[in-house]
Design a protein around this motif. Sequence first.
Motif, mmCIF file in Angstrom:
data_model
loop_
_atom_site.group_PDB
_atom_site.id
_atom_site.type_symbol
_atom_site.label_atom_id
_atom_site.label_comp_id
_atom_site.label_asym_id
_atom_site.label_seq_id
_atom_site.Cartn_x
_atom_site.Cartn_y
_atom_site.Cartn_z
ATOM 1 N N LEU A 155 0.835 -1.192 0.000
ATOM 2 C CA LEU A 155 0.000 0.000 0.000
ATOM 3 C C LEU A 155 0.873 1.247 0.000
ATOM 4 O O LEU A 155 1.922 1.288 0.641
ATOM 5 N N LEU A 156 0.444 2.246 -0.720
ATOM 6 C CA LEU A 156 1.212 3.464 -0.902
ATOM 7 C C LEU A 156 0.829 4.527 0.123
ATOM 8 O O LEU A 156 -0.280 4.518 0.664
ATOM 9 N N ASP A 157 1.733 5.441 0.376
ATOM 10 C CA ASP A 157 1.384 6.609 1.173
ATOM 11 C C ASP A 157 0.464 7.505 0.365
ATOM 12 O O ASP A 157 0.602 7.633 -0.856
ATOM 13 N N VAL A 158 -0.470 8.138 1.055
ATOM 14 C CA VAL A 158 -1.420 9.043 0.401
ATOM 15 C C VAL A 158 -1.324 10.403 1.090
ATOM 16 O O VAL A 158 -1.304 10.493 2.317
ATOM 17 N N TYR A 159 -1.299 11.446 0.269
ATOM 18 C CA TYR A 159 -1.152 12.799 0.790
ATOM 19 C C TYR A 159 -2.368 13.651 0.413
ATOM 20 O O TYR A 159 -2.867 13.581 -0.717
ATOM 21 N N LEU A 160 -2.813 14.408 1.385
ATOM 22 C CA LEU A 160 -3.828 15.424 1.136
ATOM 23 C C LEU A 160 -3.060 16.700 0.790
ATOM 24 O O LEU A 160 -2.444 17.322 1.647
ATOM 25 N N ASN A 161 -3.060 17.032 -0.506
ATOM 26 C CA ASN A 161 -2.217 18.117 -1.000
ATOM 27 C C ASN A 161 -2.873 19.490 -0.951
ATOM 28 O O ASN A 161 -2.220 20.492 -0.656
ATOM 29 N N HIS A 171 -3.865 10.139 -8.669
ATOM 30 C CA HIS A 171 -4.447 11.419 -8.282
ATOM 31 C C HIS A 171 -5.960 11.268 -8.158
ATOM 32 O O HIS A 171 -6.596 10.632 -9.011
ATOM 33 N N ALA A 172 -6.528 11.872 -7.118
ATOM 34 C CA ALA A 172 -7.971 11.804 -6.915
ATOM 35 C C ALA A 172 -8.470 13.142 -6.362
ATOM 36 O O ALA A 172 -7.746 13.848 -5.659
ATOM 37 N N VAL A 173 -9.708 13.450 -6.696
ATOM 38 C CA VAL A 173 -10.369 14.636 -6.146
ATOM 39 C C VAL A 173 -11.646 14.180 -5.460
ATOM 40 O O VAL A 173 -12.388 13.342 -5.989
ATOM 41 N N ARG A 216 2.117 11.567 -3.578
ATOM 42 C CA ARG A 216 3.351 12.273 -3.201
ATOM 43 C C ARG A 216 3.007 13.629 -2.587
ATOM 44 O O ARG A 216 1.979 14.224 -2.922
ATOM 45 N N PRO A 217 3.869 14.122 -1.693
ATOM 46 C CA PRO A 217 3.595 15.432 -1.080
ATOM 47 C C PRO A 217 3.829 16.556 -2.078
ATOM 48 O O PRO A 217 4.443 16.362 -3.133
ATOM 49 N N ASN A 218 3.330 17.735 -1.737
ATOM 50 C CA ASN A 218 3.598 18.906 -2.562
ATOM 51 C C ASN A 218 5.100 19.159 -2.640
ATOM 52 O O ASN A 218 5.812 18.967 -1.649
ATOM 53 N N PRO A 219 5.610 19.600 -3.793
ATOM 54 C CA PRO A 219 7.049 19.880 -3.886
ATOM 55 C C PRO A 219 7.490 21.011 -2.967
ATOM 56 O O PRO A 219 8.645 21.067 -2.553
ATOM 57 N N GLN A 220 6.557 21.921 -2.659
ATOM 58 C CA GLN A 220 6.851 23.003 -1.723
ATOM 59 C C GLN A 220 5.622 23.234 -0.840
ATOM 60 O O GLN A 220 4.491 23.099 -1.281
ATOM 61 N N GLY A 221 5.882 23.588 0.410
ATOM 62 C CA GLY A 221 4.795 23.948 1.306
ATOM 63 C C GLY A 221 4.236 22.771 2.098
ATOM 64 O O GLY A 221 4.899 21.743 2.271
ATOM 65 N N LEU A 222 3.016 22.942 2.554
ATOM 66 C CA LEU A 222 2.383 22.000 3.473
ATOM 67 C C LEU A 222 1.538 20.960 2.745
ATOM 68 O O LEU A 222 0.768 21.289 1.846
ATOM 69 N N VAL A 244 3.421 17.357 6.565
ATOM 70 C CA VAL A 244 4.674 17.208 5.821
ATOM 71 C C VAL A 244 4.999 18.562 5.215
ATOM 72 O O VAL A 244 4.212 19.102 4.423
ATOM 73 N N LYS A 245 6.140 19.133 5.587
ATOM 74 C CA LYS A 245 6.555 20.418 5.041
ATOM 75 C C LYS A 245 7.833 20.236 4.235
ATOM 76 O O LYS A 245 8.814 19.666 4.720
ATOM 77 N N THR A 246 7.802 20.717 2.999
ATOM 78 C CA THR A 246 8.953 20.565 2.109
ATOM 79 C C THR A 246 9.404 21.922 1.607
ATOM 80 O O THR A 246 8.682 22.906 1.699
#
Length: 387
Positions: free
Chosen positions: A6-12, A152-154, A209-215, A385-387
């Motif tokens: 199972l993959l990690d899921v991020y709320l972007n 990707h999902a909405v 995947r998380p956002n490349p920048q920000g929260l 997650v902050k990047t």
Amino acid sequence: MENQQLLDVYLNRVSAFLPNAPVSNDEMEAVLGMAGDVPSRVRKMILRSNGIESRYYAIDPVTGRATHSGTELAAEAVKRLFEQGVDKHEIGCLTCGTSYPDQIMPGQGVMLHGLLEGAPAYEVVTTAGVCAAGMAAMKYAYNSVRTGEHQHAVVAASEAASAIMRGDVFKSEVAQKALEQARPEIGFEKDFLRWMLSDGAGAAYLSNRPNPQGLSFKIRFIELVSYAHEMPVCMYAGAELVESEFRGFKTFDAAYREAHSVMAVKQDVKLLNDNIVHYTVEKPIVRIMEKYGLAADEIDWFLPHYSSCFFRDKVAAGLEKAGFPIALEKWFTNLPRKGNTGSASIYIILEEFMRTFDVSHGQKVLCFVPESGRFSSCFMLLEAVKT
């Protein structure tokens, strides 16, 4: 399936849409219209209890006409995600939840899809229920990314409660009471909700995947549980309790449906007050502690959806009783300013929270959505997650 990774899921991203200008407590009966041409006797009492100071209605205050359907509210929220840079052509899954869809069929999800101009083909799912419908839609989208079926999902949730709370909705019931020489007032179980519910929508973009920048938020779990096997119906629409028998609208003729406002939203307030905390806070949080090994001191922020500020201290007491106390300074809700938008509320809370709070990397946010339809509950744990 047991060996599937199972993959990690991020709320972007999260968006919100609230129609028209905010409506104050003094303005709301003029906007909704009086039921029976007489002011509500319970409005001020309910408003003192629920702590809501303003809300939004998809109603033109001058003409009294609807400005948006529930589907249109959801579409506006999703379009805001696209405006923020979410690529509609990358989305594989679109899910939508609501308490009261604009139509019985087709599903609200495909109606939403139809309003997204230029969108490609999606897997589309509609979830039903009451407040937890929005989180059921979130969980389907989460699992679609988690299993790798979609990258990707909405997900969207919306409520146009005003459409079935306007004064003219109850004309037939009031006319029937006049024939019976009774007071021209609708039942408390209906009038109560006219001062509790309002309109709005929210949407979220999930990816692997998380956002490349920000929260971003990594979704640690979404736990949905129903206690309908133990509890009777508490909040409902399109049905009626007749001599303690719960009957759906299809069992009544058109005349009865009109005279009794069968399609209106109703709630057994005593059943709600006596059971909501035990079945949506205490029992499920014990289940979560056992299942995930979660402890209260791990929680940095608590985002609860509750219908009324009346329940704030009761929720706090329920958490403490269950051995999961969360200090009130960790809580955030915008209920007093944004109103109770049912299944969309948690999205509207999350959108403001992500936009206004300085959340640190690694902090954990626990979201809580109870539902009194037949007593269900949802808890979602997010990790920043902050990047």
